[in-house]
Design a protein around this motif. Structure first.
Motif, PDB file in Angstrom:
ATOM      1  N   ALA A  20      10.092  57.701  13.210  1.00 25.99           N
ATOM      2  CA  ALA A  20      10.832  58.888  13.633  1.00 25.99           C
ATOM      3  C   ALA A  20      11.978  58.502  14.566  1.00 25.99           C
ATOM      4  O   ALA A  20      11.905  57.493  15.268  1.00 25.99           O
ATOM      5  CB  ALA A  20       9.901  59.859  14.348  1.00 25.99           C
ATOM      6  N   ALA A 160      16.590  57.405   0.835  1.00 24.86           N
ATOM      7  CA  ALA A 160      15.228  57.693   1.280  1.00 24.86           C
ATOM      8  C   ALA A 160      14.279  56.558   0.905  1.00 24.86           C
ATOM      9  O   ALA A 160      13.347  56.235   1.667  1.00 24.86           O
ATOM     10  CB  ALA A 160      14.747  59.007   0.674  1.00 24.86           C
ATOM     11  N   TYR A 163      15.091  53.677   3.562  1.00 30.28           N
ATOM     12  CA  TYR A 163      14.550  53.951   4.894  1.00 30.28           C
ATOM     13  C   TYR A 163      13.033  54.096   4.862  1.00 30.28           C
ATOM     14  O   TYR A 163      12.345  53.693   5.812  1.00 30.28           O
ATOM     15  CB  TYR A 163      15.203  55.201   5.480  1.00 30.28           C
ATOM     16  N   GLY A 164      12.514  54.669   3.776  1.00 29.04           N
ATOM     17  CA  GLY A 164      11.070  54.803   3.670  1.00 29.04           C
ATOM     18  C   GLY A 164      10.364  53.468   3.689  1.00 29.04           C
ATOM     19  O   GLY A 164       9.315  53.313   4.325  1.00 29.04           O
ATOM     20  N   TRP A 169       7.956  55.268   6.069  1.00 28.91           N
ATOM     21  CA  TRP A 169       7.733  56.696   5.892  1.00 28.91           C
ATOM     22  C   TRP A 169       6.699  56.931   4.791  1.00 28.91           C
ATOM     23  O   TRP A 169       6.570  56.147   3.860  1.00 28.91           O
ATOM     24  CB  TRP A 169       9.035  57.390   5.496  1.00 28.91           C
ATOM     25  N   CYS A 177       5.660  59.333   9.289  1.00 29.49           N
ATOM     26  CA  CYS A 177       6.442  60.531   8.984  1.00 29.49           C
ATOM     27  C   CYS A 177       6.191  60.977   7.547  1.00 29.49           C
ATOM     28  O   CYS A 177       5.881  60.170   6.675  1.00 29.49           O
ATOM     29  CB  CYS A 177       7.925  60.254   9.176  1.00 29.49           C
ATOM     30  N   GLN A 178       6.361  62.277   7.323  1.00 28.16           N
ATOM     31  CA  GLN A 178       6.228  62.833   5.981  1.00 28.16           C
ATOM     32  C   GLN A 178       7.619  63.085   5.399  1.00 28.16           C
ATOM     33  O   GLN A 178       8.572  63.357   6.132  1.00 28.16           O
ATOM     34  CB  GLN A 178       5.445  64.141   6.009  1.00 28.16           C
ATOM     35  N   VAL A 179       7.725  63.005   4.082  1.00 27.68           N
ATOM     36  CA  VAL A 179       9.000  63.197   3.402  1.00 27.68           C
ATOM     37  C   VAL A 179       8.877  64.346   2.413  1.00 27.68           C
ATOM     38  O   VAL A 179       7.911  64.431   1.662  1.00 27.68           O
ATOM     39  CB  VAL A 179       9.423  61.910   2.654  1.00 27.68           C
ATOM     40  N   LEU A 188      12.831  64.707   6.578  1.00 25.60           N
ATOM     41  CA  LEU A 188      11.822  63.891   7.242  1.00 25.60           C
ATOM     42  C   LEU A 188      11.138  64.726   8.318  1.00 25.60           C
ATOM     43  O   LEU A 188      11.803  65.349   9.153  1.00 25.60           O
ATOM     44  CB  LEU A 188      12.469  62.657   7.882  1.00 25.60           C
ATOM     45  N   SER A 190       7.938  64.859  11.323  1.00 29.71           N
ATOM     46  CA  SER A 190       6.988  64.149  12.165  1.00 29.71           C
ATOM     47  C   SER A 190       6.175  65.185  12.915  1.00 29.71           C
ATOM     48  O   SER A 190       6.743  66.058  13.597  1.00 29.71           O
ATOM     49  CB  SER A 190       7.711  63.225  13.151  1.00 29.71           C
ATOM     50  N   ARG A 197      17.344  64.490   8.327  1.00 35.42           N
ATOM     51  CA  ARG A 197      17.693  64.931   6.980  1.00 35.42           C
ATOM     52  C   ARG A 197      18.617  63.889   6.354  1.00 35.42           C
ATOM     53  O   ARG A 197      19.408  63.251   7.060  1.00 35.42           O
ATOM     54  CB  ARG A 197      18.391  66.297   7.008  1.00 35.42           C
TER      55      ARG A 197
END
Length: 266
Positions: A20, A160, A163-164, A169, A177-179, A188, A190, A197
């Motif tokens: 996050a 995404a 970064y994931g 993520w 974190c959730q996507v 995104l 948390s 975003r």
């Protein structure tokens, strides 16, 4: 837990909120002008930390919410706001970024009580990572100043994935974190709150830096219009705003761009 009859302050680390956004930092050419501008626009106060006279902490309600460094001219860096993401291991995050086509500008280097690195994703958008104790306690920082950060990029889905994988993520680890996907944006979350975003539409070869892939920091404020007028009165520029709108894109006197967004009532 109580210590000496008082409630001990909770120590929050990047291990517990990893992935996050946990901090934002501004590089500027004129520290005094930046202090005066953001004091007028966002109501911040200032203090010097342990990093020397060229660095300042911005305070909101007495708590640190952002950093400002007078290094843009020294290191030939653009004046800009940069978000930092919490990671359990800076070394591992840097390695994952490089393996996936990202680049490393600085670090990881020690900034007690942690370690930081400045990176760019494979489309050139600059971001930072932070390993260690969070400066102000993550929950307070998250609610005190930045509403969220938004990546404007060529392909939100591709970004995404990058970064994931770098920030872990949507992993099975506790605290990840959730996507979610919302039209053209990747969202995104948390602990149930939107913290970032990712938006498709930036063009890598665009001559305007605002159209190239970049992260934009959105600061939560009580009065967007008042911030607009304060920015105009203190050497800033209004890049996008209409009377009555709940959001405005501004730049400070040195050209660093940011967004003010009406604070969500709780």
């Amino acid at each position: 837990m109580k210590r000496n009859g008082t409630l001990a302050r909770e120590i929050v680390s990047s291990h517990s909120v990893f992935g996050a956004p946990c901090w934002v930092s501004l590089t500027t050419r004129d520290l005094e002008a930046a202090e005066n501008f953001y004091k007028a626009v966002l109501g911040w106060r200032w203090r010097t930390g342990k990093l020397g006279d060229r660095f300042r902490f911005a305070l909101s309600e007495g708590m640190p919410v952002a950093g400002i460094a007078a290094v843009a001219s020294q290191w030939q860096m653009a004046a800009a706001w940069t978000p930092y993401f919490a990671v359990p291991s800076a070394d591992e995050a840097v390695s994952r970024s490089q393996e996936r086509g990202g680049t490393t500008a600085v670090g990881p280097i020690a900034f007690p009580p942690g370690r930081a690195a400045l990176l760019a994703d494979r489309d050139g958008a600059v971001f930072g990572i932070w390993e260690g104790q969070l400066v102000a306690g993550w929950d307070h920082w998250r609610r005190a100043a930045p509403a969220f950060v938004r990546l404007h990029t060529r392909d939100a889905f591709d970004a995404a994935i990058f970064y994931g994988e770098v920030l872990e993520w949507a992993s099975a680890r506790p605290g990840a974190c959730q996507v979610q996907y919302d039209g053209k944006e990747v969202v995104l979350l948390s602990q149930g709150d939107v913290v970032a975003r990712i938006h498709s539409g930036a063009v890598g070869a665009a001559p305007d830096p605002q159209l190239r892939p970049h992260w934009q920091v959105h600061f939560a404020v009580d009065d967007v219009e008042a911030c607009v007028h304060a920015a105009q009165d203190h050497g800033g520029t209004v890049l996008r705003w209409e009377p009555g709108a709940t959001e405005a894109v501004l730049s400070d006197p040195d050209g660093a761009r940011f967004t003010v967004t009406a604070r969500t009532k709780r």
